[in-house]
Scaffold this motif. Structure first.
Motif, PDB file in Angstrom:
ATOM      1  N   MET A   1      -9.952   1.262   2.572  1.00  0.00           N
ATOM      2  CA  MET A   1      -9.590   0.415   1.433  1.00  0.00           C
ATOM      3  C   MET A   1      -9.996   1.108   0.152  1.00  0.00           C
ATOM      4  SD  MET A   1     -10.815  -3.438   0.569  1.00  0.00           S
ATOM      5  CE  MET A   1     -10.008  -4.022   2.023  1.00  0.00           C
ATOM      6  N   ASP A   2      -9.091   1.098  -0.839  1.00  0.00           N
ATOM      7  CA  ASP A   2      -9.412   1.745  -2.107  1.00  0.00           C
ATOM      8  C   ASP A   2     -10.302   0.838  -2.922  1.00  0.00           C
ATOM      9  OD1 ASP A   2      -9.532   3.210  -4.391  1.00  0.00           O
ATOM     10  OD2 ASP A   2      -7.540   2.611  -5.087  1.00  0.00           O
ATOM     11  N   VAL A   3     -11.578   0.919  -2.668  1.00  0.00           N
ATOM     12  CA  VAL A   3     -12.544   0.125  -3.419  1.00  0.00           C
ATOM     13  C   VAL A   3     -13.565   1.058  -4.037  1.00  0.00           C
ATOM     14  CG1 VAL A   3     -12.278  -2.005  -2.171  1.00  0.00           C
ATOM     15  CG2 VAL A   3     -13.757  -0.257  -1.236  1.00  0.00           C
ATOM     16  N   SER A   4     -13.117   2.255  -4.334  1.00  0.00           N
ATOM     17  CA  SER A   4     -14.039   3.278  -4.811  1.00  0.00           C
ATOM     18  C   SER A   4     -14.433   3.045  -6.249  1.00  0.00           C
ATOM     19  CB  SER A   4     -13.400   4.662  -4.674  1.00  0.00           C
ATOM     20  OG  SER A   4     -12.211   4.716  -5.415  1.00  0.00           O
ATOM     21  N   GLY A   5     -15.593   3.480  -6.596  1.00  0.00           N
ATOM     22  CA  GLY A   5     -16.048   3.485  -7.963  1.00  0.00           C
ATOM     23  C   GLY A   5     -15.922   4.894  -8.520  1.00  0.00           C
ATOM     24  N   GLY A   6     -16.475   5.121  -9.651  1.00  0.00           N
ATOM     25  CA  GLY A   6     -16.502   6.458 -10.204  1.00  0.00           C
ATOM     26  C   GLY A   6     -15.553   6.634 -11.350  1.00  0.00           C
ATOM     27  N   GLY A   7     -16.002   7.184 -12.420  1.00  0.00           N
ATOM     28  CA  GLY A   7     -15.402   7.338 -13.733  1.00  0.00           C
ATOM     29  C   GLY A   7     -13.946   7.701 -13.802  1.00  0.00           C
TER      30      GLY A   7
ATOM     31  N   ASP B   1      -3.720  -2.034  -4.535  1.00  0.00           N
ATOM     32  CA  ASP B   1      -4.944  -2.765  -4.261  1.00  0.00           C
ATOM     33  C   ASP B   1      -5.490  -3.476  -5.478  1.00  0.00           C
ATOM     34  OD1 ASP B   1      -7.250   0.026  -4.512  1.00  0.00           O
ATOM     35  OD2 ASP B   1      -5.348  -0.392  -5.489  1.00  0.00           O
ATOM     36  N   MET B   2      -4.664  -3.673  -6.492  1.00  0.00           N
ATOM     37  CA  MET B   2      -5.065  -4.399  -7.683  1.00  0.00           C
ATOM     38  C   MET B   2      -6.316  -3.793  -8.296  1.00  0.00           C
ATOM     39  SD  MET B   2      -2.574  -6.155  -7.706  1.00  0.00           S
ATOM     40  CE  MET B   2      -2.962  -6.792  -9.299  1.00  0.00           C
ATOM     41  N   ALA B   3      -6.323  -2.516  -8.438  1.00  0.00           N
ATOM     42  CA  ALA B   3      -7.403  -1.857  -9.140  1.00  0.00           C
ATOM     43  C   ALA B   3      -6.891  -1.479 -10.505  1.00  0.00           C
ATOM     44  CB  ALA B   3      -7.814  -0.618  -8.384  1.00  0.00           C
ATOM     45  N   PHE B   4      -7.790  -1.482 -11.473  1.00  0.00           N
ATOM     46  CA  PHE B   4      -7.313  -1.379 -12.831  1.00  0.00           C
ATOM     47  C   PHE B   4      -8.134  -0.428 -13.678  1.00  0.00           C
ATOM     48  CE2 PHE B   4      -6.796  -5.633 -11.079  1.00  0.00           C
ATOM     49  CZ  PHE B   4      -5.490  -5.487 -10.720  1.00  0.00           C
ATOM     50  N   ALA B   5      -8.090  -0.614 -15.007  1.00  0.00           N
ATOM     51  CA  ALA B   5      -8.389   0.498 -15.877  1.00  0.00           C
ATOM     52  C   ALA B   5      -9.753   0.582 -16.493  1.00  0.00           C
ATOM     53  CB  ALA B   5      -7.411   0.415 -17.021  1.00  0.00           C
TER      54      ALA B   5
ATOM     55  N   GLY C   1       0.359   6.985   1.168  1.00  0.00           N
ATOM     56  CA  GLY C   1      -1.024   7.309   0.867  1.00  0.00           C
ATOM     57  C   GLY C   1      -1.986   6.563   1.739  1.00  0.00           C
ATOM     58  N   ASP C   2      -3.148   6.222   1.156  1.00  0.00           N
ATOM     59  CA  ASP C   2      -4.245   5.652   1.911  1.00  0.00           C
ATOM     60  C   ASP C   2      -3.967   4.238   2.362  1.00  0.00           C
ATOM     61  OD1 ASP C   2      -5.041   7.818   0.347  1.00  0.00           O
ATOM     62  OD2 ASP C   2      -7.136   7.289   0.597  1.00  0.00           O
ATOM     63  N   ASP C   3      -2.868   3.651   1.935  1.00  0.00           N
ATOM     64  CA  ASP C   3      -2.592   2.289   2.372  1.00  0.00           C
ATOM     65  C   ASP C   3      -2.163   2.243   3.830  1.00  0.00           C
ATOM     66  OD1 ASP C   3       0.615   2.049   0.615  1.00  0.00           O
ATOM     67  OD2 ASP C   3      -0.074   3.401   2.162  1.00  0.00           O
ATOM     68  N   GLY C   4      -2.000   3.397   4.452  1.00  0.00           N
ATOM     69  CA  GLY C   4      -1.758   3.430   5.878  1.00  0.00           C
ATOM     70  C   GLY C   4      -0.349   3.098   6.276  1.00  0.00           C
ATOM     71  N   MET C   5       0.578   3.025   5.342  1.00  0.00           N
ATOM     72  CA  MET C   5       1.952   2.668   5.659  1.00  0.00           C
ATOM     73  C   MET C   5       2.813   3.915   5.600  1.00  0.00           C
ATOM     74  SD  MET C   5       2.321  -0.872   3.555  1.00  0.00           S
ATOM     75  CE  MET C   5       3.955  -1.184   4.173  1.00  0.00           C
ATOM     76  N   ALA C   6       3.443   4.268   6.701  1.00  0.00           N
ATOM     77  CA  ALA C   6       4.226   5.501   6.760  1.00  0.00           C
ATOM     78  C   ALA C   6       5.575   5.318   6.104  1.00  0.00           C
ATOM     79  CB  ALA C   6       4.410   5.924   8.213  1.00  0.00           C
TER      80      ALA C   6
ATOM     81  N   MET D   1      -2.826  -4.220   2.549  1.00  0.00           N
ATOM     82  CA  MET D   1      -1.906  -3.110   2.299  1.00  0.00           C
ATOM     83  C   MET D   1      -2.666  -1.829   1.927  1.00  0.00           C
ATOM     84  SD  MET D   1       1.252  -4.087   2.664  1.00  0.00           S
ATOM     85  CE  MET D   1       2.227  -5.586   2.805  1.00  0.00           C
ATOM     86  N   ALA D   2      -3.818  -1.991   1.285  1.00  0.00           N
ATOM     87  CA  ALA D   2      -4.577  -0.834   0.809  1.00  0.00           C
ATOM     88  C   ALA D   2      -5.631  -0.380   1.796  1.00  0.00           C
ATOM     89  CB  ALA D   2      -5.243  -1.177  -0.524  1.00  0.00           C
ATOM     90  N   SER D   3      -5.776  -1.076   2.904  1.00  0.00           N
ATOM     91  CA  SER D   3      -6.881  -0.808   3.812  1.00  0.00           C
ATOM     92  C   SER D   3      -6.587   0.353   4.744  1.00  0.00           C
ATOM     93  CB  SER D   3      -7.192  -2.055   4.644  1.00  0.00           C
ATOM     94  OG  SER D   3      -8.234  -1.789   5.560  1.00  0.00           O
ATOM     95  N   ARG D   4      -7.583   1.202   4.941  1.00  0.00           N
ATOM     96  CA  ARG D   4      -7.473   2.288   5.913  1.00  0.00           C
ATOM     97  C   ARG D   4      -7.769   1.796   7.319  1.00  0.00           C
ATOM     98  NH1 ARG D   4     -11.116   5.442   2.046  1.00  0.00           N
ATOM     99  NH2 ARG D   4      -9.709   6.576   0.683  1.00  0.00           N
ATOM    100  N   THR D   5      -8.437   0.643   7.423  1.00  0.00           N
ATOM    101  CA  THR D   5      -8.823   0.107   8.724  1.00  0.00           C
ATOM    102  C   THR D   5      -8.334  -1.322   8.844  1.00  0.00           C
ATOM    103  OG1 THR D   5     -10.942  -0.601   7.811  1.00  0.00           O
ATOM    104  CG2 THR D   5     -10.870   1.551   8.880  1.00  0.00           C
ATOM    105  N   PRO D   6      -8.129  -1.817  10.061  1.00  0.00           N
ATOM    106  CA  PRO D   6      -7.678  -3.207  10.231  1.00  0.00           C
ATOM    107  C   PRO D   6      -8.750  -4.202   9.828  1.00  0.00           C
ATOM    108  CG  PRO D   6      -8.220  -2.234  12.360  1.00  0.00           C
ATOM    109  CD  PRO D   6      -8.286  -1.121  11.353  1.00  0.00           C
ATOM    110  N   GLY D   7      -8.326  -5.407   9.563  1.00  0.00           N
ATOM    111  CA  GLY D   7      -9.269  -6.451   9.198  1.00  0.00           C
ATOM    112  C   GLY D   7     -10.256  -6.735  10.309  1.00  0.00           C
TER     113      GLY D   7
END
Length: 415
Positions: free
Chosen positions: A1-7, A17-21, A33-38, A114-120
């Motif tokens: 899941m794209d929940v990364s931090g960092g500048g 994944d509703m990440a913003f600015a 990409g990382d959302d795991g959908m081919a 949709m953004a997760s690399r692993t299942p729930g």
């Protein structure tokens, strides 16, 4: 899941994944990409592999939020006549204006699986928890700053406000993302159902400040009284007075989390049925929620300002019906979303929070003579309610141009 931090960074897989600015830009990838959908599925997808209907609906939702806020600015700031459906219901009831934010919030939930690399239900490790927490704090902080721009500029202009739209999105996202990793789908749906059922008697508890409880009377309920006790003394609620409260207040976040969890369930369903026909089941689920919410509203009224359980079901039902329609129209037809008018919504949806943040810091443009001159001219040509839309649409076009430029450059602004 794209929940990364960092500048500030640039990577190569935009995700839904509703990440913003603050500010991180991602460049488009040629493959999923990382959302795991081919890629290569029967459905039409974006460059990152997402269903285009998701970005289009997210874009329509944020366009609706900007439209509603701008129409309210014309109504309150310029004393213009506007279409009533573009203004929020004063308490119980539902207008078009009341549906756009909940649509956006449900799409936040849809984006999580949709953004997760692993299942729930795979479990929450310390790294994932930290990243989700950092993103939640960042988004809450952005919301707090945007909610208090005028106060930061001039402390005597009023009181600061703790809550707001992005703050609610942040808390709902954080809770839903953690629950997605921590527990399975059935448990999450059980949690959502329990919240909606138990929230009803919670609203009926005696108000903490002694105000008589009446759900059909604005502010006369336990949920609103918690806002008054916590922040009302300092004048920090959006609605002031003895029956004041905040429409994005503390306890209303609970059903907002259930709202997001419904979106998570829909996102998981779309992933499980990718390549299959999903429009009809989606429409059935949306219709069922809409009917259930309307039936419940006779006892527990539809009230956006406390995010009542019936409001959750009605708006989730309407949003799911819209998603089903867009899925049938766009996801089976390659390139359909790039045609007019869908490509406008796609530009907004690809950088949804960037569009909302830009609106939040430029909303005063509606008071400029540059935009009001066409409005004054239109007053002599068309009905007043139509004339008031002229500066609003011009303003939205300016934001749309910015979002289109970002999308053409392949820039996706994320937290």
């Amino acid at each position: 899941m794209d929940v990364s931090g960092g500048g500030v960074m640039v990577n190569h897989a935009p995700r839904a994944d509703m990440a913003f600015a603050v500010l991180r830009c991602t460049m488009p990838a040629d493959r999923a990409g990382d959302d795991g959908m081919a890629t290569g599925q029967a459905d039409a997808r974006t460059a990152s592999g997402r269903l285009v209907s998701l970005d289009v609906l997210r874009g329509l939702a944020v366009m609706g939020m900007i439209l509603v806020n701008s129409a309210a600015g014309m109504f309150y700031g310029e004393k213009a006549v506007v279409f009533p459906t573009l203004l929020h219901a004063s308490w119980d009831g539902l207008t078009l204006a009341d549906t756009v934010f909940p649509a956006f919030l449900m799409m936040v939930g849809v984006a999580i699986p949709m953004a997760s690399r692993t299942p729930g239900g795979a479990g929450v490790d310390s790294v994932a928890a930290r990243r989700i927490g950092v993103r939640t704090v960042r988004l809450f902080a952005i919301g707090f700053i945007l909610s208090n721009l005028y106060w930061f500029a001039e402390f005597d202009s009023g009181q600061w406000r703790l809550w707001g739209v992005l703050q609610r999105i942040a808390l709902a996202y954080g809770a839903c993302a953690l629950l997605f990793l921590a527990v399975g789908a059935r448990v999450r749906l059980g949690i959502a159902a329990a919240i909606l059922v138990l929230y009803w008697p919670l609203t009926l508890l005696p108000a903490l400040d002694g105000l008589p409880n009446d759900l059909w009377e604005r502010g006369h309920n336990f949920v609103a009284s918690v806002d008054r006790v916590l922040l009302g003394g300092g004048g920090h609620n959006y609605v002031q007075g003895p029956a004041g409260y905040d429409p994005e207040g503390l306890l209303g976040t609970l059903p907002a989390i259930a709202h997001g969890l419904i979106g998570v369930a829909i996102g998981e369903f779309l992933l499980a049925r990718r390549g299959g026909r999903t429009a009809l089941p989606l429409a059935g689920a949306g219709g069922a929620m809409l009917v259930a919410g309307l039936a419940w509203s006779f006892a527990f009224p539809v009230i956006k300002d406390i995010w009542s359980s019936s409001f959750v079901l009605v708006t989730c039902g309407a949003t799911t019906l819209a998603l089903a329609a867009l899925h049938a129209l766009l996801d089976r037809r390659a390139g359909a979303a790039e045609r007019w008018p869908w490509r406008i919504a796609l530009a907004f949806g690809s950088n949804a929070i960037a569009a909302y943040v830009l609106h939040s810091v430029t909303g005063s443009l509606l008071g400029w003579d540059l935009l009001l001159a066409p409005y004054r001219y239109a007053l002599g040509v068309v009905p007043p309610a139509v004339a008031s839309l002229v500066p609003v649409l011009l303003y939205m076009a300016l934001i749309g141009l910015a979002m289109t430029w970002l999308r053409r450059r392949g820039w996706y602004v994320k937290v």
